[in-house]
Write a protein that holds these residues in place. Sequence first.
Motif, PDB file in Angstrom:
ATOM      1  N   THR A  28       0.945  -1.353  -0.111  1.00 33.16           N
ATOM      2  CA  THR A  28      -0.092   0.082  -0.081  1.00 33.16           C
ATOM      3  C   THR A  28       1.042   1.263  -0.061  1.00 33.16           C
ATOM      4  N   ALA A  29       0.798   2.080  -1.126  1.00 30.65           N
ATOM      5  CA  ALA A  29       1.681   3.227  -1.075  1.00 30.65           C
ATOM      6  C   ALA A  29       0.783   4.576  -0.655  1.00 30.65           C
ATOM      7  N   VAL A  30       1.466   5.310   0.137  1.00 30.24           N
ATOM      8  CA  VAL A  30       0.722   6.446   0.989  1.00 30.24           C
ATOM      9  C   VAL A  30       1.438   7.602   0.024  1.00 30.24           C
ATOM     10  N   ALA A  31       0.651   8.575  -0.400  1.00 29.57           N
ATOM     11  CA  ALA A  31       1.372   9.606  -0.998  1.00 29.57           C
ATOM     12  C   ALA A  31       0.298  10.978  -0.822  1.00 29.57           C
ATOM     13  N   ALA A  39       5.821   3.248  -9.468  1.00 25.96           N
ATOM     14  CA  ALA A  39       5.616   1.800  -9.573  1.00 25.96           C
ATOM     15  C   ALA A  39       4.143   1.326  -9.170  1.00 25.96           C
ATOM     16  N   ALA A  40       3.593   0.468  -9.595  1.00 30.40           N
ATOM     17  CA  ALA A  40       2.313   0.001  -9.343  1.00 30.40           C
ATOM     18  C   ALA A  40       2.006  -1.008  -7.792  1.00 30.40           C
ATOM     19  N   ALA A  41       1.512   0.087  -7.038  1.00 28.11           N
ATOM     20  CA  ALA A  41       1.246  -0.599  -5.751  1.00 28.11           C
ATOM     21  C   ALA A  41      -0.196  -1.265  -5.840  1.00 28.11           C
ATOM     22  N   THR A  42      -0.210  -2.269  -4.768  1.00 25.78           N
ATOM     23  CA  THR A  42      -1.544  -2.791  -4.725  1.00 25.78           C
ATOM     24  C   THR A  42      -2.653  -1.993  -4.204  1.00 25.78           C
ATOM     25  N   ARG A  43      -2.304  -1.026  -3.668  1.00 32.27           N
ATOM     26  CA  ARG A  43      -3.040  -0.129  -3.167  1.00 32.27           C
ATOM     27  C   ARG A  43      -2.631   1.217  -3.132  1.00 32.27           C
ATOM     28  N   VAL A  44      -3.315   2.554  -3.367  1.00 37.09           N
ATOM     29  CA  VAL A  44      -2.862   3.893  -3.074  1.00 37.09           C
ATOM     30  C   VAL A  44      -3.654   4.505  -2.117  1.00 37.09           C
ATOM     31  N   VAL A  45      -3.321   5.220  -1.253  1.00 38.28           N
ATOM     32  CA  VAL A  45      -3.844   6.092  -0.232  1.00 38.28           C
ATOM     33  C   VAL A  45      -3.451   7.331  -0.434  1.00 38.28           C
ATOM     34  N   THR A  46      -4.247   8.350  -0.523  1.00 35.92           N
ATOM     35  CA  THR A  46      -3.930   9.898  -0.609  1.00 35.92           C
ATOM     36  C   THR A  46      -3.839  10.476   0.779  1.00 35.92           C
ATOM     37  N   ALA A  47      -2.776  11.037   1.311  1.00 33.00           N
ATOM     38  CA  ALA A  47      -2.941  11.768   2.481  1.00 33.00           C
ATOM     39  C   ALA A  47      -1.655  12.864   2.609  1.00 33.00           C
TER      40      ALA A  47
END
Length: 222
Positions: A28-31, A39-47
Amino acid sequence: MKLTIFAATGGIGRQLLEQAVAAGHDVTAVARNPRDLVAAATRVVTADLASADAAALQPAVEGADAVLSALGARTRADAGVAARGTKAITQAMRAAGVRRIIVVSAAPIGTVPSPGRPHPPRHDPGDGLVVRYLADPIVKRMLREHYADLARMEDMLRGSDLDWTAVRPPRLTDKPVTGRYRTAYGQNIRRGLFISRADVAHYMLWALDQPATFQQTVGIAG
Ligand SMILES: NC(=O)c1ccc[n+]([C@@H]2O[C@H](COP(=O)([O-])OP(=O)(O)OC[C@H]3O[C@@H](n4cnc5c(N)ncnc54)[C@H](OP(=O)(O)O)[C@@H]3O)[C@@H](O)[C@H]2O)c1
């Protein structure tokens, strides 16, 4: 492993994301700017970690085996984000029952006074004379706010009951990953003035399941 990577768009963060995905981790990538992810993460969270609270971050860490963070102020406007953001991350981890976190600090922090360590040692045992008396005083004056932020982040981790590791690199470069670097617990590396962002990420991923690195600051250099 199920990993959550905070600040996955930064120099080290991108390396963490790329190397973790390549190694087959579920990421899970948080940005704050997810369009900058490489790169393609399984899940992306915006924060935005300057203002995010624990409740907002909890879904990003729920079910994770470990959290990796390469968070740090990019500009003056971000000052304080490492301590503030990491506090929210650790609160979210506690609420979600996640224990393991590895963060990026910096080589001079062992000798930076902070509320939790008002009288740190004057010199890091790993630093030679040039770093102690020439480089360190200059860089500490230039990056005073930034280092105070990282020192408060370390204070917060030290006071927590989590399985934390704070990696303290010297000057970062954009050279490719080598997997060849030196590390030391609780002190810097003698004559270790540089390390690539890729190798810092490499070490952080290696350290994930290494209990010897829990509750430790780690000096690292190429
Ligand atoms: N530069 C050096 O030589 C050096 C040496 C030793 C230690 N360090 C430490 O290592 C850290 C990581 O290095 P780096 O080269 O990977 O840094 P970097 O490229 O500047 O990355 C910083 C990361 O933090 C994120 N960030 C900053 N403020 C944020 C906010 N309010 N909300 C969400 N994300 C935020 C940035 O997001 P955006 O991409 O959206 O901006 C970026 O992903 C540095 O910040 C510093 O503390 C640096």
